[in-house]
Design a protein around this motif. Structure first.
Motif, PDB file in Angstrom:
ATOM      1  N   GLN A  45      32.680  43.741 -38.624  1.00 35.79           N
ATOM      2  CA  GLN A  45      33.595  43.527 -39.750  1.00 35.79           C
ATOM      3  C   GLN A  45      32.910  42.698 -40.832  1.00 35.79           C
ATOM      4  O   GLN A  45      33.034  42.991 -42.017  1.00 35.79           O
ATOM      5  CB  GLN A  45      34.884  42.855 -39.282  1.00 35.79           C
ATOM      6  CG  GLN A  45      35.770  43.785 -38.498  1.00 35.79           C
ATOM      7  CD  GLN A  45      36.998  43.102 -37.900  1.00 35.79           C
ATOM      8  OE1 GLN A  45      37.010  41.908 -37.658  1.00 35.79           O
ATOM      9  NE2 GLN A  45      38.024  43.890 -37.661  1.00 35.79           N
ATOM     10  N   LEU A  48      30.423  45.049 -42.506  1.00 37.04           N
ATOM     11  CA  LEU A  48      31.070  45.992 -43.418  1.00 37.04           C
ATOM     12  C   LEU A  48      31.483  45.301 -44.716  1.00 37.04           C
ATOM     13  O   LEU A  48      31.305  45.861 -45.806  1.00 37.04           O
ATOM     14  CB  LEU A  48      32.277  46.644 -42.739  1.00 37.04           C
ATOM     15  CG  LEU A  48      32.925  47.801 -43.468  1.00 37.04           C
ATOM     16  CD1 LEU A  48      31.933  48.917 -43.762  1.00 37.04           C
ATOM     17  CD2 LEU A  48      34.111  48.335 -42.671  1.00 37.04           C
ATOM     18  N   GLU A  52      30.033  46.506 -48.282  1.00 35.22           N
ATOM     19  CA  GLU A  52      30.937  46.962 -49.341  1.00 35.22           C
ATOM     20  C   GLU A  52      30.815  46.107 -50.601  1.00 35.22           C
ATOM     21  O   GLU A  52      31.269  46.517 -51.664  1.00 35.22           O
ATOM     22  CB  GLU A  52      32.369  47.005 -48.831  1.00 35.22           C
ATOM     23  CG  GLU A  52      32.567  48.127 -47.826  1.00 35.22           C
ATOM     24  CD  GLU A  52      33.956  48.180 -47.221  1.00 35.22           C
ATOM     25  OE1 GLU A  52      34.647  47.131 -47.175  1.00 35.22           O
ATOM     26  OE2 GLU A  52      34.351  49.281 -46.792  1.00 35.22           O
ATOM     27  N   LYS A  77      36.700  51.561 -41.427  1.00 34.45           N
ATOM     28  CA  LYS A  77      36.898  52.081 -42.789  1.00 34.45           C
ATOM     29  C   LYS A  77      38.212  52.829 -42.926  1.00 34.45           C
ATOM     30  O   LYS A  77      38.842  52.761 -43.976  1.00 34.45           O
ATOM     31  CB  LYS A  77      35.756  53.021 -43.174  1.00 34.45           C
ATOM     32  CG  LYS A  77      34.437  52.384 -43.438  1.00 34.45           C
ATOM     33  CD  LYS A  77      34.347  51.717 -44.765  1.00 34.45           C
ATOM     34  CE  LYS A  77      34.236  52.693 -45.912  1.00 34.45           C
ATOM     35  NZ  LYS A  77      34.235  52.007 -47.205  1.00 34.45           N
ATOM     36  N   THR A 101      34.172  60.347 -42.678  1.00 38.18           N
ATOM     37  CA  THR A 101      33.979  58.994 -43.213  1.00 38.18           C
ATOM     38  C   THR A 101      32.589  58.482 -42.866  1.00 38.18           C
ATOM     39  O   THR A 101      31.874  57.963 -43.730  1.00 38.18           O
ATOM     40  CB  THR A 101      35.047  58.026 -42.652  1.00 38.18           C
ATOM     41  OG1 THR A 101      36.327  58.473 -43.063  1.00 38.18           O
ATOM     42  CG2 THR A 101      34.817  56.609 -43.137  1.00 38.18           C
ATOM     43  N   GLU A 105      30.900  58.253 -46.352  1.00 34.11           N
ATOM     44  CA  GLU A 105      31.066  56.908 -46.904  1.00 34.11           C
ATOM     45  C   GLU A 105      30.039  55.917 -46.367  1.00 34.11           C
ATOM     46  O   GLU A 105      29.473  55.143 -47.131  1.00 34.11           O
ATOM     47  CB  GLU A 105      32.478  56.406 -46.647  1.00 34.11           C
ATOM     48  CG  GLU A 105      33.526  57.189 -47.439  1.00 34.11           C
ATOM     49  CD  GLU A 105      34.909  56.616 -47.296  1.00 34.11           C
ATOM     50  OE1 GLU A 105      35.036  55.377 -47.257  1.00 34.11           O
ATOM     51  OE2 GLU A 105      35.856  57.412 -47.233  1.00 34.11           O
ATOM     52  N   LEU A 106      29.796  55.914 -45.071  1.00 31.74           N
ATOM     53  CA  LEU A 106      28.857  54.952 -44.508  1.00 31.74           C
ATOM     54  C   LEU A 106      27.426  55.254 -44.951  1.00 31.74           C
ATOM     55  O   LEU A 106      26.622  54.351 -45.124  1.00 31.74           O
ATOM     56  CB  LEU A 106      28.949  54.916 -42.984  1.00 31.74           C
ATOM     57  CG  LEU A 106      30.272  54.392 -42.418  1.00 31.74           C
ATOM     58  CD1 LEU A 106      30.275  54.503 -40.898  1.00 31.74           C
ATOM     59  CD2 LEU A 106      30.548  52.970 -42.864  1.00 31.74           C
TER      60      LEU A 106
END
Length: 163
Positions: A45, A48, A52, A77, A101, A105-106
């Motif tokens: 977490q 991430l 981001e 996500k 995802t 996205e990653l």
């Protein structure tokens, strides 16, 4: 924190970031708890949140597989429990969404994962070398090692039973 801005690397924990401004560059943070208490999930977490916010990150996985890490990050996500992914409890739409995802996205985030199974050893010197490369090549600012007890020094693994 200056004004409403995080001045360090965001943790993703709003109350902490508001009070302290995130992680200071150069901080060493060790998360310790008994097995199964969510240390890896918490660290991912944090990872991430840093990703981001545009911080390049390198994850060293000495225990969990690349696929397992990606599943956990993808589930974060989209808000799906990663255990449901692992145990096959998702319906096909949810499962497709997780992997779309992960793929779409990653892939865009400045993330590098080092999996020890693909490495010749788990030594401190190899991890240090990989960190130097990530700093130079990717301008990485955040590193996560899971977990320290599996690192080898002089051919010996250091864990809870080792001095």
């Amino acid at each position: 924190m200056k004004g409403n801005k995080v001045v360090g690397i965001p943790t993703g924990i709003d109350g902490y970031d508001e009070l302290y401004g995130g992680w200071d560059l150069g901080n060493l943070v060790i998360i310790a708890a008994a097995p199964g208490n969510g240390k890896t999930t918490l660290a991912l977490q944090f990872t991430l949140a840093a990703l981001e916010s545009g911080f390049a990150c390198k994850v060293f996985s000495l225990e969990m597989s690349y696929k397992g890490l990606i599943e956990k990050l993808a589930s974060m996500k989209i808000g799906v429990n990663s255990n449901d992914i692992h145990l096959g409890k998702l319906d096909s739409d949810q499962y497709d969404k997780v992997f779309v995802t992960a793929k779409n996205e990653l892939r865009k985030l400045p993330l590098s994962i080092w999996e020890s199974k693909k490495s010749k050893d788990r030594s401190i010197s190899e991890i240090e070398r990989e960190i130097r490369i990530a700093v130079k090549r990717d301008n990485a600012k955040f590193f996560f090692i899971d977990y320290l007890g599996l690192i080898k020094k002089d051919g010996k693994t250091f864990g809870k039973d080792t001095d």
